[in-house]
Design a protein around this motif. Structure first.
Motif, PDB file in Angstrom:
ATOM      1  N   ASN A   1      16.192 -39.184  -3.159  1.00  0.00           N
ATOM      2  CA  ASN A   1      17.233 -40.415  -3.516  1.00  0.00           C
ATOM      3  C   ASN A   1      18.014 -40.424  -2.307  1.00  0.00           C
ATOM      4  OD1 ASN A   1      17.151 -40.950  -6.354  1.00  0.00           O
ATOM      5  ND2 ASN A   1      17.110 -38.853  -6.573  1.00  0.00           N
TER       6      ASN A   1
ATOM      7  N   ASP B   1      15.903 -30.451 -16.306  1.00  0.00           N
ATOM      8  CA  ASP B   1      15.379 -31.256 -15.373  1.00  0.00           C
ATOM      9  C   ASP B   1      16.095 -32.590 -15.110  1.00  0.00           C
ATOM     10  OD1 ASP B   1      13.316 -29.262 -15.550  1.00  0.00           O
ATOM     11  OD2 ASP B   1      11.931 -30.278 -16.786  1.00  0.00           O
ATOM     12  N   GLU B   2      16.384 -33.069 -16.258  1.00  0.00           N
ATOM     13  CA  GLU B   2      17.246 -34.465 -16.083  1.00  0.00           C
ATOM     14  C   GLU B   2      18.324 -34.168 -15.236  1.00  0.00           C
ATOM     15  OE1 GLU B   2      17.257 -37.091 -19.706  1.00  0.00           O
ATOM     16  OE2 GLU B   2      19.318 -36.759 -19.157  1.00  0.00           O
TER      17      GLU B   2
ATOM     18  N   LYS C   1      14.216 -27.442  -6.429  1.00  0.00           N
ATOM     19  CA  LYS C   1      14.149 -28.759  -7.286  1.00  0.00           C
ATOM     20  C   LYS C   1      15.172 -29.431  -6.963  1.00  0.00           C
ATOM     21  CE  LYS C   1      11.294 -27.322 -11.130  1.00  0.00           C
ATOM     22  NZ  LYS C   1      11.256 -27.004 -12.487  1.00  0.00           N
TER      23      LYS C   1
ATOM     24  N   GLU D   1      17.954 -33.808 -11.790  1.00  0.00           N
ATOM     25  CA  GLU D   1      17.673 -35.180 -11.027  1.00  0.00           C
ATOM     26  C   GLU D   1      19.126 -35.990 -10.794  1.00  0.00           C
ATOM     27  OE1 GLU D   1      14.990 -38.117  -9.455  1.00  0.00           O
ATOM     28  OE2 GLU D   1      14.775 -36.053 -10.381  1.00  0.00           O
TER      29      GLU D   1
ATOM     30  N   ALA E   1      14.934 -33.524  -5.476  1.00  0.00           N
ATOM     31  CA  ALA E   1      15.599 -34.711  -6.020  1.00  0.00           C
ATOM     32  C   ALA E   1      16.599 -35.012  -5.117  1.00  0.00           C
ATOM     33  CB  ALA E   1      16.465 -34.303  -7.219  1.00  0.00           C
TER      34      ALA E   1
END
Lengths: 397, 397
Positions: free
Chosen positions: B349, B302-303, B341, B306, B345
DNA sequence: ATACATAGTATATATCTTGAAAAAAGTCAC
DNA sequence: GTGACTTTTTTCAAGATATATACTATGTAT
């Protein structure tokens, strides 16, 4: 994958005309003889094409220069009064309109203040049109003599017939500035982002002269960059390339005025610096405030230098430019005192090979450069597609 | 500031020849009639130039196609056996040499394993030369029929006669690979960074087809990017542009193998992901390990998503591409399961306007693409500067 | 067979760049 | 002053190119 595109034999003449005109514009007064060396064209062609340019009045003779015991060389130069270019700077606090001759001498100027928050489209359009009339009247230049109007605006410009503008700080969303202006003037319009026009000014006349791969970093209240690839401003698919200020440098970090978190602008933008130093925001005094922060050696400035260096390093790693120009009022304030530290911070955050070939220098042009750069948009088109309508040639005589 | 450069009337023919050849290459079998529409050239010129190309044996006829009650169209296509291109992939674990015809069909292949740490220049040069001989022997292609050799290598390549290479992971510092190879072969050499050659393969034959402004992001053990501006790979001042992996995404963050801190590669590089998940590094099993991490929904993933999203967002903000291609084995592993995902993300950003015009897609070519892309360097030159030496035309008959 | 439709080619024309020759515009020695 | 010389610039003929137009080639439809 797709690059070359050329066709008829006439394009040759047009192209070589552009090559010669460009050489004359950027090198200055030059003889036909030197032009053969500069362009690689034969003496005969140089003679032919310059003959055309002379009779179209695009260039003029500019004196003689001796040669060792032979026929003296006739110097040629662009005719500075062949036409004029108008540059417009639409900024946060003002609309500025300037008229230049082809030597980029400012012949007239008009300025209108904007109230904070007072950025209605209709108002800005009125100011621009009034400014155009004013500079024409002041300089005595007839509209037919104006080659075009370049306009630098904040935000993202979708190039096209309407010149759609998206500028969050102005509250502009898809504003067709081009279409609106065309109701008030029939002159050719060239609209672009102000950071890009300023970048082009630095590239042509300032610290970026002569570089083919460069990045002009602009740091004021906002943060942007103008990217030069192969000598030309890179605009990307929709003219929004160069949004350096909103690249993430510290994921999950400070909140930026764009709504995101960890943007570079949230650390090195002028307002962000003052905010981080705990100072109240006041556009009237912010320049002095920042200068004082730098002078006193505030730790916030040290931190800013670190972020700025890393941001520049990212540009160098990605673009491998031969030159980085740091400009914008905040960038210059920081740079004048801290350039060595900034370079050091960049070096620490950059791969050695690309860093070693990139020189980091300060911008040489002041804030007026936005309007100057906007005018270069007009000149750029003139140098590329000048085809000397007989009407203009006659009018210019 | 400096762009156009064209001269004699002969350049016209050369340019139009390139335009037609390029069209034939990328569009495939086409009639003369369609070529006039594709290129904007007149029917007469198309006839003339294709006549030249036919008699030089660069293109061949490829059947007929009916037209509504008229003379059928003759299809033309590039002669796939006019010449051959060799592509070389110098990777961490292997040297791979492949021979392609002009249709990019692989005609022969040779591969040599490299021991971990066994990247001595002499060894690699020997492998490359042996591979060239092997593919020539296997395919029965004579050296004279080879248009050139493209080589994709890790690290930074300074283009020039020597092709100096700086590759930290190989312990290569200013290795003149080009000069060394020229002692063993007289064929034209085109050396470039492997990420760039792979990017060009995706651009020409993969997920990047048809886009003029694109970024191909490559995520394996290392992280890099290939930047396409106006349809052409952008190389910067010293061919090191695109070092996306070492841009800072988290200033002061994790230490990267480049020695810096907070590099993107230190978060989304395959080894970095495994390290962050506390797994032991083993090149033999790392692909399976990463796949398992993704499958099990590890928080490290998940990180990673991101960080990857933010990294892509930075590319979009800076380059405003119309397409982003995510490739490399780790990038594909992540992308196949988590593309939605990742896009989310990136959107969070990125500025909305440039994000909305950029499509993020997965690469379509496997790891073989490095050699394929290296071969495209040869083809690129062929399409641009093909001037059909009579010797070659005769030889190819 | 003949008319018709479409694809491709040959010819005449207007441009273009160029190399060589000629002209222009000086200097210099006498 | 004048003629020889030097250097720059222009003129002129030659070679090459793309294009428009007329023409030929090669099918189908009736």
């Amino acid at each position: 994958m797709a690059r070359p595109e050329r066709r008829t034999v006439r394009d040759l003449r047009k192209g070589n005309r552009a090559v010669l005109l460009r050489a004359l514009y950027f090198v200055g007064p030059t003889s036909r003889h030197e032009l053969t060396a500069l362009t690689g064209l034969s003496a005969a062609t140089v003679s032919n094409v310059t003959g055309d340019l002379l009779s179209d009045n695009v260039i003029v003779e500019a004196g003689l220069v001796d040669s060792d015991g032979g026929r003296p060389r006739v110097l040629l130069r662009v005719n500075p009064v062949y036409g004029y270019a108008i540059g417009v700077d639409v900024g946060e606090t003002h609309v500025r309109v300037e008229l230049f001759d082809l030597d980029m001498n400012e012949k007239a100027k008009a300025e209108f203040a904007l109230r904070p928050g007072g950025h209605e489209v209709e108002l800005v359009v009125r100011h621009i049109l009034a400014g155009i009339e004013a500079v024409l009247a002041d300089s005595g230049v007839a509209p037919e003599q104006v080659l075009g109007i370049g306009i630098g605006v904040p935000g993202i410009v979708e190039s096209g017939p309407d010149a759609l503008i998206h500028a969050q700080t102005f509250g502009w969303d898809s504003v067709p500035l081009g279409a609106l202006l065309r109701e008030g003037t029939s002159l050719p319009l060239y609209v672009d982002n102000g950071a890009k026009t300023m970048g082009q000014a630095e590239l042509w006349f300032g610290a970026g002269r002569g570089s083919r791969n460069a990045v002009i970093a602009l740091i004021g209240s906002g943060v942007g960059a103008s990217i030069i690839t192969d000598g030309v401003t890179y605009r990307g698919a929709n003219s929004s390339a160069g949004e350096w200020g909103h690249t993430k440098i510290a994921l999950g970090g400070r909140t930026c005025r764009c709504g995101g978190r960890g943007c570079l602008e949230a650390y090195i933008g002028a307002e962000a610096i003052l905010e981080r130093a705990g100072l109240p925001l006041d556009t009237a005094t912010e320049q002095a405030q920042l200068a004082e922060l730098v002078r006193s050696g505030s730790p916030v400035i040290d931190e800013t230098v670190e972020y700025l260096g890393a941001g520049l390093a990212n540009l160098i790693n990605l673009f491998n430019p031969e030159r980085i120009v740091v400009g914008g009022w905040a960038g210059l304030t920081l740079g004048h005192h801290l350039l060595t530290k900034i370079k050091k911070a960049a070096a620490e955050n950059c791969l050695t090979q690309p860093f070693s070939t990139a020189s980091i220098v300060l911008g040489r042009l002041g804030p007026d450069a936005v309007a100057l750069g906007a005018a270069t948009l007009v000149i750029e088109e003139f140098l590329l597609n000048n085809t000397a309508s007989p009407a203009r040639a006659a009018a210019a005589l």
